[in-house]
Design an enzyme around this catalytic site. Structure first.
Site, PDB file in Angstrom:
ATOM      1  N   GLY A  20      48.607  32.170  45.795  1.00 17.15           N
ATOM      2  CA  GLY A  20      47.919  33.409  45.454  1.00 17.15           C
ATOM      3  C   GLY A  20      47.573  34.154  46.743  1.00 17.15           C
ATOM      4  N   SER A  48      45.904  33.930  39.583  1.00 17.99           N
ATOM      5  CA  SER A  48      45.110  35.090  39.150  1.00 17.99           C
ATOM      6  C   SER A  48      45.373  36.297  40.030  1.00 17.99           C
ATOM      7  CB  SER A  48      43.618  34.762  39.205  1.00 17.99           C
ATOM      8  OG  SER A  48      43.301  33.783  38.268  1.00 17.99           O
ATOM      9  N   TRP A  51      47.390  38.979  38.727  1.00 15.61           N
ATOM     10  CA  TRP A  51      46.841  39.703  37.581  1.00 15.61           C
ATOM     11  C   TRP A  51      45.658  40.599  37.947  1.00 15.61           C
ATOM     12  CZ3 TRP A  51      46.575  35.719  32.955  1.00 15.61           C
ATOM     13  CH2 TRP A  51      47.875  35.266  32.683  1.00 15.61           C
ATOM     14  N   ALA A  52      45.236  40.556  39.206  1.00 20.20           N
ATOM     15  CA  ALA A  52      44.034  41.324  39.576  1.00 20.20           C
ATOM     16  C   ALA A  52      44.261  42.795  39.268  1.00 20.20           C
ATOM     17  CB  ALA A  52      43.713  41.121  41.040  1.00 20.20           C
ATOM     18  N   GLY A  54      41.275  45.657  39.074  1.00 18.25           N
ATOM     19  CA  GLY A  54      40.378  46.667  39.650  1.00 18.25           C
ATOM     20  C   GLY A  54      40.649  46.924  41.116  1.00 18.25           C
ATOM     21  N   GLY A  55      40.710  45.863  41.917  1.00 20.33           N
ATOM     22  CA  GLY A  55      41.019  46.039  43.327  1.00 20.33           C
ATOM     23  C   GLY A  55      40.158  45.185  44.235  1.00 20.33           C
ATOM     24  N   GLU A 120      32.794  50.398  40.578  1.00 21.38           N
ATOM     25  CA  GLU A 120      32.719  49.360  39.544  1.00 21.38           C
ATOM     26  C   GLU A 120      31.278  48.935  39.331  1.00 21.38           C
ATOM     27  OE1 GLU A 120      35.401  46.117  40.183  1.00 21.38           O
ATOM     28  OE2 GLU A 120      37.154  47.365  39.830  1.00 21.38           O
ATOM     29  N   HIS A 236      33.910  37.485  31.905  1.00 19.35           N
ATOM     30  CA  HIS A 236      34.191  38.924  31.952  1.00 19.35           C
ATOM     31  C   HIS A 236      33.849  39.516  30.601  1.00 19.35           C
ATOM     32  CE1 HIS A 236      36.080  42.775  32.525  1.00 19.35           C
ATOM     33  NE2 HIS A 236      36.253  42.478  33.802  1.00 19.35           N
ATOM     34  N   ARG A 284      27.696  42.212  35.470  1.00 20.17           N
ATOM     35  CA  ARG A 284      28.602  41.566  34.524  1.00 20.17           C
ATOM     36  C   ARG A 284      27.925  40.586  33.574  1.00 20.17           C
ATOM     37  NH1 ARG A 284      34.281  40.193  37.403  1.00 20.17           N
ATOM     38  NH2 ARG A 284      34.833  42.377  37.271  1.00 20.17           N
ATOM     39  N   HIS A 343      36.165  33.899  33.360  1.00 20.98           N
ATOM     40  CA  HIS A 343      36.914  34.775  34.259  1.00 20.98           C
ATOM     41  C   HIS A 343      36.922  34.317  35.719  1.00 20.98           C
ATOM     42  CE1 HIS A 343      38.701  38.488  35.590  1.00 20.98           C
ATOM     43  NE2 HIS A 343      37.667  38.795  36.336  1.00 20.98           N
ATOM     44  N   ARG A 378      29.100  36.906  40.877  1.00 25.93           N
ATOM     45  CA  ARG A 378      29.924  37.657  41.829  1.00 25.93           C
ATOM     46  C   ARG A 378      29.865  39.155  41.551  1.00 25.93           C
ATOM     47  NH1 ARG A 378      36.093  38.986  41.047  1.00 25.93           N
ATOM     48  NH2 ARG A 378      35.298  38.991  38.930  1.00 25.93           N
ATOM     49  N   SER A 383      35.920  39.189  45.029  1.00 22.68           N
ATOM     50  CA  SER A 383      36.637  37.907  45.136  1.00 22.68           C
ATOM     51  C   SER A 383      37.933  38.043  45.911  1.00 22.68           C
ATOM     52  CB  SER A 383      36.902  37.310  43.760  1.00 22.68           C
ATOM     53  OG  SER A 383      37.276  38.293  42.850  1.00 22.68           O
ATOM     54  N   LEU A 384      38.660  39.134  45.709  1.00 19.73           N
ATOM     55  CA  LEU A 384      39.871  39.320  46.527  1.00 19.73           C
ATOM     56  C   LEU A 384      39.453  39.451  47.995  1.00 19.73           C
ATOM     57  CD1 LEU A 384      42.069  41.803  44.433  1.00 19.73           C
ATOM     58  CD2 LEU A 384      42.335  39.337  44.642  1.00 19.73           C
TER      59      LEU A 384
HETATM   60  C1  LIG Z   1      42.932  39.198  34.935  1.00 20.90           C
HETATM   61  C2  LIG Z   1      42.184  39.103  36.237  1.00 20.90           C
HETATM   62  C3  LIG Z   1      41.828  40.249  36.922  1.00 20.90           C
HETATM   63  C4  LIG Z   1      41.128  40.162  38.127  1.00 20.90           C
HETATM   64  N1  LIG Z   1      40.829  41.302  38.807  1.00 20.90           N
HETATM   65  C5  LIG Z   1      40.203  41.209  40.012  1.00 20.90           C
HETATM   66  C6  LIG Z   1      39.963  42.366  40.785  1.00 20.90           C
HETATM   67  O1  LIG Z   1      40.326  43.458  40.411  1.00 20.90           O
HETATM   68  N2  LIG Z   1      39.310  42.209  41.972  1.00 20.90           N
HETATM   69  C7  LIG Z   1      38.900  41.001  42.442  1.00 20.90           C
HETATM   70  O2  LIG Z   1      38.319  40.923  43.522  1.00 20.90           O
HETATM   71  N3  LIG Z   1      39.145  39.887  41.719  1.00 20.90           N
HETATM   72  C8  LIG Z   1      39.794  39.958  40.544  1.00 20.90           C
HETATM   73  N4  LIG Z   1      40.045  38.819  39.836  1.00 20.90           N
HETATM   74  C9  LIG Z   1      39.753  37.534  40.458  1.00 20.90           C
HETATM   75  C10 LIG Z   1      40.788  37.276  41.554  1.00 20.90           C
HETATM   76  O3  LIG Z   1      42.043  37.717  41.091  1.00 20.90           O
HETATM   77  C11 LIG Z   1      40.882  35.814  41.922  1.00 20.90           C
HETATM   78  O4  LIG Z   1      39.615  35.302  42.209  1.00 20.90           O
HETATM   79  C12 LIG Z   1      41.767  35.636  43.151  1.00 20.90           C
HETATM   80  O5  LIG Z   1      43.000  36.266  42.957  1.00 20.90           O
HETATM   81  C13 LIG Z   1      41.973  34.175  43.432  1.00 20.90           C
HETATM   82  O6  LIG Z   1      42.959  34.059  44.413  1.00 20.90           O
HETATM   83  P1  LIG Z   1      43.392  32.623  44.901  1.00 20.90           P
HETATM   84  O7  LIG Z   1      44.456  32.835  45.909  1.00 20.90           O
HETATM   85  O8  LIG Z   1      42.204  31.845  45.273  1.00 20.90           O
HETATM   86  O9  LIG Z   1      43.982  31.906  43.593  1.00 20.90           O
HETATM   87  P2  LIG Z   1      45.192  32.296  42.638  1.00 20.90           P
HETATM   88  O10 LIG Z   1      45.680  33.650  42.865  1.00 20.90           O
HETATM   89  O11 LIG Z   1      44.753  31.952  41.256  1.00 20.90           O
HETATM   90  O12 LIG Z   1      46.348  31.312  43.081  1.00 20.90           O
HETATM   91  C14 LIG Z   1      46.261  29.925  42.854  1.00 20.90           C
HETATM   92  C15 LIG Z   1      47.558  29.298  43.300  1.00 20.90           C
HETATM   93  O13 LIG Z   1      47.400  27.881  43.343  1.00 20.90           O
HETATM   94  C16 LIG Z   1      48.544  27.275  42.772  1.00 20.90           C
HETATM   95  N5  LIG Z   1      48.129  25.941  42.292  1.00 20.90           N
HETATM   96  C17 LIG Z   1      47.053  25.626  41.542  1.00 20.90           C
HETATM   97  N6  LIG Z   1      47.016  24.301  41.332  1.00 20.90           N
HETATM   98  C18 LIG Z   1      48.095  23.772  41.962  1.00 20.90           C
HETATM   99  C19 LIG Z   1      48.610  22.452  42.096  1.00 20.90           C
HETATM  100  N7  LIG Z   1      48.028  21.343  41.550  1.00 20.90           N
HETATM  101  N8  LIG Z   1      49.743  22.275  42.803  1.00 20.90           N
HETATM  102  C20 LIG Z   1      50.379  23.332  43.369  1.00 20.90           C
HETATM  103  N9  LIG Z   1      49.945  24.616  43.264  1.00 20.90           N
HETATM  104  C21 LIG Z   1      48.801  24.816  42.571  1.00 20.90           C
HETATM  105  C22 LIG Z   1      48.966  28.246  41.680  1.00 20.90           C
HETATM  106  O14 LIG Z   1      50.321  28.028  41.362  1.00 20.90           O
HETATM  107  C23 LIG Z   1      48.734  29.582  42.391  1.00 20.90           C
HETATM  108  O15 LIG Z   1      49.836  29.860  43.211  1.00 20.90           O
HETATM  109  C24 LIG Z   1      40.755  38.890  38.641  1.00 20.90           C
HETATM  110  C25 LIG Z   1      41.113  37.736  37.945  1.00 20.90           C
HETATM  111  C26 LIG Z   1      41.831  37.833  36.757  1.00 20.90           C
HETATM  112  C27 LIG Z   1      42.216  36.574  36.041  1.00 20.90           C
END
Ligand SMILES: Cc1cc2nc3c(=O)[nH]c(=O)nc-3n(C[C@H](O)[C@H](O)[C@H](O)COP(=O)(O)OP(=O)(O)OC[C@H]3O[C@@H](n4cnc5c(N)ncnc54)[C@H](O)[C@@H]3O)c2cc1C
Length: 540
Positions: A20, A48, A51-52, A54-55, A120, A236, A284, A343, A378, A383-384
């Site tokens: 991610g 996630s 799928w983000a 808002g930004g 937001e 959410h 929220r 969420h 949060r 979070s991004l």
């Molecule tokens: C629908 C939605 C909308 C959102 N909109 C916003 C927004 O607008 N602004 C904002 O700030 N936040 C938003 N969030 C929250 C934000 O998107 C997440 O908190 C953030 O993207 C998390 O990033 P990450 O890299 O930590 O994890 P993720 O992007 O979830 O990535 C996790 C990664 O870990 C890998 N993984 C997991 N377990 C394993 C395993 N056992 N072995 C190998 N790989 C594994 C997965 O394959 C994936 O690649 C949103 C969340 C959702 C669900």
């Protein structure tokens, strides 16, 4: 070591688990240092982050400042944020956004060419940079994936499930990983970064991808890492309420309410006017609870996008309009039914300001970590920002840390593992019951009695799921994808038990954690709480 571990790769690479925003930003920031990125999704695009909507929050608009952004963050956090990390997060937000711009992220612009900013909930000013309207995650991830493809120091192992960490003399020594193609592998490295995302898929109603089941949190817990703030799960308020048999629920971004969308009850009345001075733009947790109180007594709540269309702002929300239409609604003419859904996890693996965990050699960043910046709740779009900020800090720290040489030879993979006679339907039943229990008893509104019920049943489910004292990898298990299915079920159950325990322990209501038997904030609870798997075991 078991025979089913086929090859041991001695590796000087840093291992980053997760592709991610956190994982890819960390891998890119480490270049040219060699990195192996492991992800369980078939390609890099997953999690996630993709799928983000808002930004990403950054205090760069006219009249804004890092201090004001910090203040909003602290207020949303309901007394549990760590002030110093919050100040550092907001102070560095412009620099971190600039890093994304330099990578080529196509953030939306206003006429004078500056980055467009949306407002937001609980932000006092427009502060959220977005791309493709509400398709921020898609554009962001495309940019990062393109960059990774052009970075020769990064090796990618997709479709690979991280099993357990190897620990030797209290130092990280790599991990086990499984792929249906090549079976179990041991990857040796003294530097491992967990960037595995959140835990939303531990609940029945969730906006998260269904593989966001807390793998990284469980893996770190089993290795003995200190976790914290686990009781704080953000729900959410506005997931599109469609019958989907446990699949992820489409999110209707908070920015819609920032652009004028209204929340209506069954009689068409704006109930948020009576719940909070900021009405639809209340924090929220307040909005989610107001919706939940109505939906648990069988009422339907709606998000009315018509004011957004009337203001000509619908062009900024292509995803929201598309998901509504795909589900058979016409958002120009009718309000959309919504429900609150799991969420974002504020809790996670406890890290310091460099992203270091309590285990030497293990870093964590992104949603799997808890850095203290979110407190009990949060602030939207932080979070991004946190994922990006800490991913870059982790990379910086690893670059400046001496490579530990003790590791790499003596540790044995953590046991136990999938039972030889594992059955797909049994595992799926356990998963569904885990998620149902979490939604019923560890959801938006909790009580001591409900949490106790969940804790006892989750323990029974863990026993029912079973385990073997050696990793099995028969043709049948492999063909049916049972190794990963079982691994995720085991992780989900451990995370569910940890969250339930933490929620039971916190006898107050604060931020996203709401107890009907302790409805008030209690000053003696104004502190973050750590938890380890050993403490959980002691409690039972
Ligand atoms: C629908 C939605 C909308 C959102 N909109 C916003 C927004 O607008 N602004 C904002 O700030 N936040 C938003 N969030 C929250 C934000 O998107 C997440 O908190 C953030 O993207 C998390 O990033 P990450 O890299 O930590 O994890 P993720 O992007 O979830 O990535 C996790 C990664 O870990 C890998 N993984 C997991 N377990 C394993 C395993 N056992 N072995 C190998 N790989 C594994 C997965 O394959 C994936 O690649 C949103 C969340 C959702 C669900």
């Amino acid at each position: 070591m078991s025979k089913v571990i086929r090859r041991a790769k001695i590796n000087d690479d840093v291992i980053v688990v997760g592709s991610g925003l956190a994982g890819l930003a960390c891998a890119l920031a480490l270049a040219p240092k060699p990195v192996t990125v492991i992800t369980k999704t078939p390609t890099l695009a997953g999690g996630s982050s993709l799928w983000a909507q808002g930004g990403i929050a950054a205090a760069i608009g006219p009249g804004d400042s890092p201090e004001q952004h910090a203040l909003d963050t602290l207020l949303a956090g309901a007394g549990l944020c760590e002030p110093q990390p919050v100040r550092e997060l907001t102070r560095d937000s412009a620099t971190n956004l600039q890093w994304l711009l330099e990578l080529g992220t196509p953030f939306d612009r206003v006429a004078d060419g500056t980055v467009a900013l949306a407002k937001e909930a609980a932000h006092r000013l427009p502060r959220v940079a977005h791309a493709g309207g509400d398709s921020t995650g898609l554009y962001l991830m495309r940019t990062l994936i393109d960059r990774v493809a052009g970075t020769p120091s990064i090796t990618v192992m997709a479709d690979t499930f991280a099993g357990d960490l190897l620990v030797h003399r209290e130092q990280i020594d790599g991990l086990t990983a499984y792929s249906a193609k090549s079976g179990w592998t041991t990857l040796r490295s003294p530097n491992v970064v967990l960037a595995t995302g959140g835990i939303g898929a531990c609940w029945m109603h969730t906006t998260n991808p269904l593989d966001a089941c807390g793998d990284g949190l469980a893996v770190a817990a089993r290795a003995g890492a200190v976790l914290a703030d686990l009781e704080f799960m953000q729900f959410h308020p506005t997931a599109l309420a469609i019958e989907n048999e446990g699949a992820s629920m489409p999110l209707l971004t908070e920015a819609l309410r920032g652009a004028g969308a209204l929340l209506l009850d069954e009689s068409g009345s704006r109930f948020m006017l009576y719940e909070h001075a900021a009405a639809e733009l209340a924090p929220r947790d307040v909005v989610a609870r107001a919706i939940h109180q109505r939906t648990i007594v069988g009422q339907q709540v709606y998000l009315d996008l018509r004011p957004v269309f009337a203001a000509g702002l619908d062009g900024s929300f292509p995803q929201a309009v598309a998901v509504a239409e795909k589900a058979g609604f016409d958002p120009r003419r009718e309000p959309l039914p919504v429900v609150a859904a799991a969420h974002y996890h504020m809790g996670g693996i406890r890290t310091d300001s460099k992203g270091r965990t309590s285990l030497p050699g293990l870093w964590a960043c992104g949603e799997v970590a808890t850095t203290g910046v979110h407190g009990a709740n949060r602030l939207a779009s932080n979070s991004l920002l946190e994922a990006l900020t800490y991913a870059r800090r982790v990379a910086d720290d690893i670059r400046h840390s001496p490579m530990l040489t003790e590791a790499g030879l003596a540790s044995t993979p953590m046991l136990p593992a999938v039972p030889r006679d594992a059955d797909q339907r049994d595992i799926e039943t356990v998963v569904l019951e885990t998620r149902a229990l979490m939604s019923k008893h560890v959801g938006i509104q909790r009580s001591g009695e409900g949490l106790q019920t969940a804790a006892s049943r989750l323990l029974e489910l863990e026993r029912k799921l079973g385990s073997s004292s050696r990793p099995n990898d028969s043709e049948r298990l492999r063909k049916q994808g049972l190794v990963r299915l079982w691994g995720e079920a085991r992780n989900r159950l451990l995370v569910a038990r940890l969250v339930t325990h933490a929620a039971l322990r916190r006898e107050e209501s604060r931020g996203a954690h709401c107890r009907s038997d302790f409805p008030a904030v209690r000053p003696e609870w104004q502190h973050r709480k750590a938890l380890t798997v050993a403490e959980l075991a002691e409690a039972h």
